[in-house]
Write an enzyme that holds these catalytic residues in place. Structure first.
Site, PDB file in Angstrom:
ATOM      1  N   TYR A   1      15.721  37.197 -25.628  1.00  0.00           N
ATOM      2  CA  TYR A   1      16.889  36.629 -24.955  1.00  0.00           C
ATOM      3  C   TYR A   1      16.840  35.109 -24.980  1.00  0.00           C
ATOM      4  O   TYR A   1      15.807  34.509 -25.283  1.00  0.00           O
ATOM      5  CB  TYR A   1      16.983  37.139 -23.509  1.00  0.00           C
ATOM      6  CG  TYR A   1      16.034  36.485 -22.527  1.00  0.00           C
ATOM      7  CD1 TYR A   1      16.497  35.510 -21.637  1.00  0.00           C
ATOM      8  CD2 TYR A   1      14.693  36.832 -22.480  1.00  0.00           C
ATOM      9  CE1 TYR A   1      15.639  34.905 -20.732  1.00  0.00           C
ATOM     10  CE2 TYR A   1      13.830  36.239 -21.572  1.00  0.00           C
ATOM     11  CZ  TYR A   1      14.303  35.272 -20.700  1.00  0.00           C
ATOM     12  OH  TYR A   1      13.444  34.670 -19.808  1.00  0.00           O
TER      13      TYR A   1
ATOM     14  N   LYS B   1      10.288  34.772 -26.620  1.00  0.00           N
ATOM     15  CA  LYS B   1      11.092  34.906 -25.401  1.00  0.00           C
ATOM     16  C   LYS B   1      11.632  36.333 -25.299  1.00  0.00           C
ATOM     17  O   LYS B   1      12.797  36.611 -25.582  1.00  0.00           O
ATOM     18  CB  LYS B   1      12.226  33.882 -25.388  1.00  0.00           C
ATOM     19  CG  LYS B   1      12.842  33.667 -24.009  1.00  0.00           C
ATOM     20  CD  LYS B   1      13.790  32.481 -24.038  1.00  0.00           C
ATOM     21  CE  LYS B   1      14.479  32.282 -22.700  1.00  0.00           C
ATOM     22  NZ  LYS B   1      13.554  31.798 -21.642  1.00  0.00           N
TER      23      LYS B   1
ATOM     24  N   GLU C   1       2.079  28.258 -17.072  1.00  0.00           N
ATOM     25  CA  GLU C   1       3.451  27.803 -16.835  1.00  0.00           C
ATOM     26  C   GLU C   1       3.974  28.453 -15.563  1.00  0.00           C
ATOM     27  O   GLU C   1       3.283  29.262 -14.931  1.00  0.00           O
ATOM     28  CB  GLU C   1       4.346  28.155 -18.022  1.00  0.00           C
ATOM     29  CG  GLU C   1       4.350  29.628 -18.371  1.00  0.00           C
ATOM     30  CD  GLU C   1       5.025  29.915 -19.722  1.00  0.00           C
ATOM     31  OE1 GLU C   1       5.810  29.069 -20.198  1.00  0.00           O
ATOM     32  OE2 GLU C   1       4.766  30.994 -20.285  1.00  0.00           O
TER      33      GLU C   1
ATOM     34  N   LEU D   1       5.788  29.581 -23.277  1.00  0.00           N
ATOM     35  CA  LEU D   1       7.064  29.528 -23.979  1.00  0.00           C
ATOM     36  C   LEU D   1       7.292  28.108 -24.481  1.00  0.00           C
ATOM     37  O   LEU D   1       7.051  27.136 -23.760  1.00  0.00           O
ATOM     38  CB  LEU D   1       8.196  29.931 -23.039  1.00  0.00           C
ATOM     39  CG  LEU D   1       9.581  29.980 -23.687  1.00  0.00           C
ATOM     40  CD1 LEU D   1       9.670  31.111 -24.698  1.00  0.00           C
ATOM     41  CD2 LEU D   1      10.660  30.125 -22.623  1.00  0.00           C
TER      42      LEU D   1
END
Length: 287
Positions: free
Chosen positions: A33, A151, A183, A207
């Protein structure tokens, strides 16, 4: 108002959009996505999101059912159809519904992917109260799969992390692996010491944020040092400032980590200035 959504080549009222129960995103979390922000009816960082989408699909051996130009036109039509001024466009592409449930991937050349896009109206997105107040984050163990650079729609653990933060009376969580921050649950993490920004380098562990790339570029142009290396929660607690970046949060200060205020416990001037620069420059380049 009923939203217009996009599903497999059609623009439909949201209540008419249907996806098969055999779709592999539903059965296997087999999909990727992207989320693109919309400000003033224009798309922020669209080329970066489109490029990362292609990379995610390639890494998973999936076929992109649309070209970049077609994808841009779909985004623009959804902005128009939903009269979207400030908000988000969510895009998801899955491996499709080739038949019955099976662990074995179907042939990408003979299986049609599923593509879905919908809008979310977020008035005041650029003038978020969180940016003025700052965030309180907690530290939690990072228990996700190893390919965080793709992702994917595997978002259960990040969702659990946000619920852990909510239960602790915080806004979000920073995930920690082998003693180092990876993260946030849906964002990249940073701290500032003096004139230096420290953030984890790109790898399979995080990411590769589109907002991250732009902010680090703008920071360097503003004569700030950028150091990409692993860092600990304690380092961040002892910093002058901390912040997160994402497509929807842009640059948002972090003012507390666990029970420790960062700096004086208020949004720091450098993080706030980076937010201003990001918004100014991104609006200039918006399409």
């Amino acid at each position: 108002m009923t939203r217009t959504v996009y599903l497999n080549g059609e623009y439909l009222p949201e209540h008419e959009a249907k996806v098969s129960i055999f779709d592999r995103a539903f059965l296997m979390a087999d999909g990727v996505y992207e989320v693109t922000s919309v400000l003033g009816g224009k798309l922020i960082d669209f080329p970066g999101h489109a490029a990362r989408l292609d990379r995610s699909l390639t890494e998973l051996g999936m076929r992109n059912p649309v070209s970049t130009d077609e994808l841009l036109e779909i985004h623009r039509e959804l902005v128009r159809a939903n009269d979207l001024d400030e908000g988000l466009i969510y895009l998801q592409i899955t491996r499709g519904a080739p038949g019955d449930r099976d662990f074995v991937f179907p042939d990408p050349e003979t299986t049609e992917p599923t593509i879905v896009l919908f809008t979310q109206s977020k008035p005041g997105l650029a003038d978020s109260p969180s940016a003025k107040k700052g965030l309180h984050v907690i530290s939690i163990a990072d228990e996700r799969w190893g390919r965080r650079d793709i992702k994917t729609v595997q978002l259960l653990y990040p969702s659990m992390g946000k619920m852990m933060a909510k239960k602790a009376g915080a806004d979000d969580a920073w995930m920690v692996q082998d003693g180092f921050v990876t993260e946030g649950t849906s964002n990249n993490a940073y701290f500032i010491k003096g004139n230096r920004i420290v953030t984890r380098p790109r790898s399979y562990d995080i990411l590769h944020g589109i907002t991250r790339a732009a902010v680090l570029r703008f920071a360097a142009e503003a004569q700030m040092e950028v150091e990409e290396r692993p860092f600990t929660v304690d380092e961040a607690k002892q910093a002058d400032e901390a912040f997160i970046t994402s497509a929807s949060a842009f640059v948002t200060p972090v003012v507390r980590i666990d029970d420790t205020p960062v700096g004086d416990g208020t949004p720091g001037p450098k993080a706030l200035r980076l937010r201003e620069i990001y918004l100014e420059e991104s609006l200039k380049a918006a399409i």
